[in-house]
Write an enzyme that holds these catalytic residues in place. Sequence first.
Site, PDB file in Angstrom:
ATOM      1  N   HIS A 189       0.830  -1.211   0.000  1.00 22.63           N
ATOM      2  CA  HIS A 189       0.000   0.000   0.000  1.00 22.63           C
ATOM      3  C   HIS A 189       0.861   1.255   0.000  1.00 22.63           C
ATOM      4  O   HIS A 189       2.033   1.232   0.366  1.00 22.63           O
ATOM      5  CB  HIS A 189      -0.972   0.020   1.189  1.00 22.63           C
ATOM      6  CG  HIS A 189      -0.359  -0.011   2.548  1.00 22.63           C
ATOM      7  ND1 HIS A 189      -0.083  -1.182   3.231  1.00 22.63           N
ATOM      8  CD2 HIS A 189       0.049   0.998   3.372  1.00 22.63           C
ATOM      9  CE1 HIS A 189       0.438  -0.893   4.404  1.00 22.63           C
ATOM     10  NE2 HIS A 189       0.537   0.418   4.525  1.00 22.63           N
ATOM     11  N   HIS A 220       3.672   7.152   3.751  1.00 23.68           N
ATOM     12  CA  HIS A 220       4.649   6.058   3.652  1.00 23.68           C
ATOM     13  C   HIS A 220       4.283   5.117   2.509  1.00 23.68           C
ATOM     14  O   HIS A 220       3.169   5.145   2.000  1.00 23.68           O
ATOM     15  CB  HIS A 220       4.807   5.286   4.971  1.00 23.68           C
ATOM     16  CG  HIS A 220       3.599   4.558   5.472  1.00 23.68           C
ATOM     17  ND1 HIS A 220       2.665   5.111   6.313  1.00 23.68           N
ATOM     18  CD2 HIS A 220       3.162   3.296   5.222  1.00 23.68           C
ATOM     19  CE1 HIS A 220       1.725   4.223   6.581  1.00 23.68           C
ATOM     20  NE2 HIS A 220       1.998   3.123   5.934  1.00 23.68           N
ATOM     21  N   GLU A 222       7.636   1.172   5.065  1.00 26.93           N
ATOM     22  CA  GLU A 222       7.078   0.105   5.905  1.00 26.93           C
ATOM     23  C   GLU A 222       7.307  -1.219   5.202  1.00 26.93           C
ATOM     24  O   GLU A 222       7.190  -1.291   3.970  1.00 26.93           O
ATOM     25  CB  GLU A 222       5.572   0.339   6.115  1.00 26.93           C
ATOM     26  CG  GLU A 222       4.872  -0.749   6.923  1.00 26.93           C
ATOM     27  CD  GLU A 222       3.374  -0.515   7.081  1.00 26.93           C
ATOM     28  OE1 GLU A 222       2.832   0.413   6.457  1.00 26.93           O
ATOM     29  OE2 GLU A 222       2.740  -1.277   7.825  1.00 26.93           O
TER      30      GLU A 222
HETATM   31  C1  LIG Z   1       1.156  -0.508  11.233  1.00 28.22           C
HETATM   32  C2  LIG Z   1      -0.268  -0.098  11.074  1.00 28.22           C
HETATM   33  C3  LIG Z   1      -0.550   0.536   9.712  1.00 28.22           C
HETATM   34  C4  LIG Z   1      -0.358  -0.512   8.628  1.00 28.22           C
HETATM   35  O1  LIG Z   1      -0.015  -0.177   7.483  1.00 28.22           O
HETATM   36  O2  LIG Z   1      -0.651  -1.684   8.946  1.00 28.22           O
HETATM   37  C5  LIG Z   1       0.323   1.746   9.499  1.00 28.22           C
HETATM   38  O3  LIG Z   1       0.974   1.971   8.500  1.00 28.22           O
HETATM   39  S1  LIG Z   1       0.360   2.810  10.836  1.00 28.22           S
HETATM   40  C6  LIG Z   1       1.301   4.232  10.236  1.00 28.22           C
HETATM   41  C7  LIG Z   1       1.620   5.145  11.391  1.00 28.22           C
HETATM   42  N1  LIG Z   1       2.765   4.655  12.141  1.00 28.22           N
HETATM   43  C8  LIG Z   1       3.998   5.058  11.827  1.00 28.22           C
HETATM   44  O4  LIG Z   1       4.207   5.880  10.954  1.00 28.22           O
HETATM   45  C9  LIG Z   1       5.116   4.435  12.645  1.00 28.22           C
HETATM   46  C10 LIG Z   1       6.470   4.878  12.136  1.00 28.22           C
HETATM   47  N2  LIG Z   1       6.584   6.334  12.175  1.00 28.22           N
HETATM   48  C11 LIG Z   1       7.274   6.960  13.185  1.00 28.22           C
HETATM   49  O5  LIG Z   1       7.816   6.372  14.086  1.00 28.22           O
HETATM   50  C12 LIG Z   1       7.297   8.474  13.101  1.00 28.22           C
HETATM   51  O6  LIG Z   1       6.271   8.913  12.236  1.00 28.22           O
HETATM   52  C13 LIG Z   1       8.652   9.026  12.570  1.00 28.22           C
HETATM   53  C14 LIG Z   1       9.762   8.662  13.543  1.00 28.22           C
HETATM   54  C15 LIG Z   1       8.954   8.489  11.184  1.00 28.22           C
HETATM   55  C16 LIG Z   1       8.533  10.529  12.467  1.00 28.22           C
HETATM   56  O7  LIG Z   1       8.030  10.990  13.668  1.00 28.22           O
HETATM   57  P1  LIG Z   1       7.990  12.578  13.920  1.00 28.22           P
HETATM   58  O8  LIG Z   1       7.477  13.272  12.699  1.00 28.22           O
HETATM   59  O9  LIG Z   1       7.270  12.842  15.198  1.00 28.22           O
HETATM   60  O10 LIG Z   1       9.521  12.828  14.164  1.00 28.22           O
HETATM   61  P2  LIG Z   1      10.411  13.971  13.647  1.00 28.22           P
HETATM   62  O11 LIG Z   1       9.621  15.238  13.539  1.00 28.22           O
HETATM   63  O12 LIG Z   1      11.642  13.956  14.477  1.00 28.22           O
HETATM   64  O13 LIG Z   1      10.778  13.500  12.143  1.00 28.22           O
HETATM   65  C17 LIG Z   1      12.111  13.148  11.855  1.00 28.22           C
HETATM   66  C18 LIG Z   1      12.344  13.614  10.436  1.00 28.22           C
HETATM   67  O14 LIG Z   1      11.599  12.756   9.562  1.00 28.22           O
HETATM   68  C19 LIG Z   1      10.700  13.542   8.802  1.00 28.22           C
HETATM   69  N3  LIG Z   1       9.494  12.744   8.647  1.00 28.22           N
HETATM   70  C20 LIG Z   1       8.584  12.447   9.588  1.00 28.22           C
HETATM   71  N4  LIG Z   1       7.600  11.677   9.084  1.00 28.22           N
HETATM   72  C21 LIG Z   1       7.908  11.509   7.781  1.00 28.22           C
HETATM   73  C22 LIG Z   1       7.285  10.827   6.700  1.00 28.22           C
HETATM   74  N5  LIG Z   1       6.122  10.171   6.880  1.00 28.22           N
HETATM   75  N6  LIG Z   1       7.860  10.850   5.482  1.00 28.22           N
HETATM   76  C23 LIG Z   1       9.033  11.523   5.296  1.00 28.22           C
HETATM   77  N7  LIG Z   1       9.692  12.206   6.274  1.00 28.22           N
HETATM   78  C24 LIG Z   1       9.117  12.177   7.500  1.00 28.22           C
HETATM   79  C25 LIG Z   1      10.470  14.801   9.580  1.00 28.22           C
HETATM   80  O15 LIG Z   1      10.071  15.836   8.704  1.00 28.22           O
HETATM   81  C26 LIG Z   1      11.846  15.025  10.163  1.00 28.22           C
HETATM   82  O16 LIG Z   1      12.669  15.551   9.152  1.00 28.22           O
HETATM   83  P3  LIG Z   1      13.515  16.885   9.433  1.00 28.22           P
HETATM   84  O17 LIG Z   1      14.162  17.195   8.127  1.00 28.22           O
HETATM   85  O18 LIG Z   1      14.471  16.512  10.552  1.00 28.22           O
HETATM   86  O19 LIG Z   1      12.492  17.912   9.890  1.00 28.22           O
HETATM   87 CO   LIG Z   2       0.928   1.304   6.486  1.00 29.95          CO
END
Ligand SMILES: CC[C@H](C(=O)O)C(=O)SCCNC(=O)CCNC(=O)[C@H](O)C(C)(C)COP(=O)(O)OP(=O)(O)OC[C@H]1O[C@@H](n2cnc3c(N)ncnc32)[C@H](O)[C@@H]1OP(=O)(O)O
Ligand SMILES: [Co+2]
Length: 134
Positions: free
Chosen positions: A7, A79, A130
């Site tokens: 997805h 993602h 993912e």
């Molecule tokens: C699993 C159930 C379901 C499924 O498919 O079955 C799902 O997919 S659930 C989806 C939701 N769960 C997750 O996304 C879990 C993994 N994600 C995380 O742990 C956080 O979202 C994380 C760590 C990727 C980012 O968290 P956060 O935004 O709070 O942290 P930062 O602000 O420190 O971000 C660090 C850096 O990454 C950039 N960032 C954040 N999210 C994304 C993204 N989706 N795509 C690209 N880049 C991303 C953010 O802008 C920061 O960049 P910087 O240049 O340092 O500002």
């Molecule tokens: Co997902």
Amino acid sequence: MLGRVNHVAIAVPDLTAATAAYRDMLGATVSAPQALPQHGVTVVFVELPNTKIELLEPLGAGSPIAAFLGKNPSGGMHHICYEVTDILAARDHLVQRGARVLGNGEPKIGAHGKPVLFLHPKDFFGTLVELEQV
Ligand SMILES: CC[C@H](C(=O)O)C(=O)SCCNC(=O)CCNC(=O)[C@H](O)C(C)(C)COP(=O)(O)OP(=O)(O)OC[C@H]1O[C@@H](n2cnc3c(N)ncnc32)[C@H](O)[C@@H]1OP(=O)(O)O
Ligand SMILES: [Co+2]
């Protein structure tokens, strides 16, 4: 190592509105909402002939997508999920080559009832990856 794209996920501020747009404007087949409190999101899957779109909105405090939506208040592509046949072997392969696995590194059960892992977006060209074991 990689199989099909399982997805592509889009984070949205209003899951009901996004679901209606895909169903009523784009004529797509959409699932019922699925609350995933252990992941801090509620999701709807849009069924396509060759893959799925995962629409997701934050669920509860501390949602991992809250900051993303703060930066992208209208929503955005969040993602991409690739299928793998052995998620632990994939993880170990990636970690050995310096990729960062998010969380504690152990797979969790995702929306499809299968083990999933996430890889840091900074290691894959600004794209949150993912992996889902199928
Ligand atoms: C699993 C159930 C379901 C499924 O498919 O079955 C799902 O997919 S659930 C989806 C939701 N769960 C997750 O996304 C879990 C993994 N994600 C995380 O742990 C956080 O979202 C994380 C760590 C990727 C980012 O968290 P956060 O935004 O709070 O942290 P930062 O602000 O420190 O971000 C660090 C850096 O990454 C950039 N960032 C954040 N999210 C994304 C993204 N989706 N795509 C690209 N880049 C991303 C953010 O802008 C920061 O960049 P910087 O240049 O340092 O500002
Ligand atoms: Co997902």
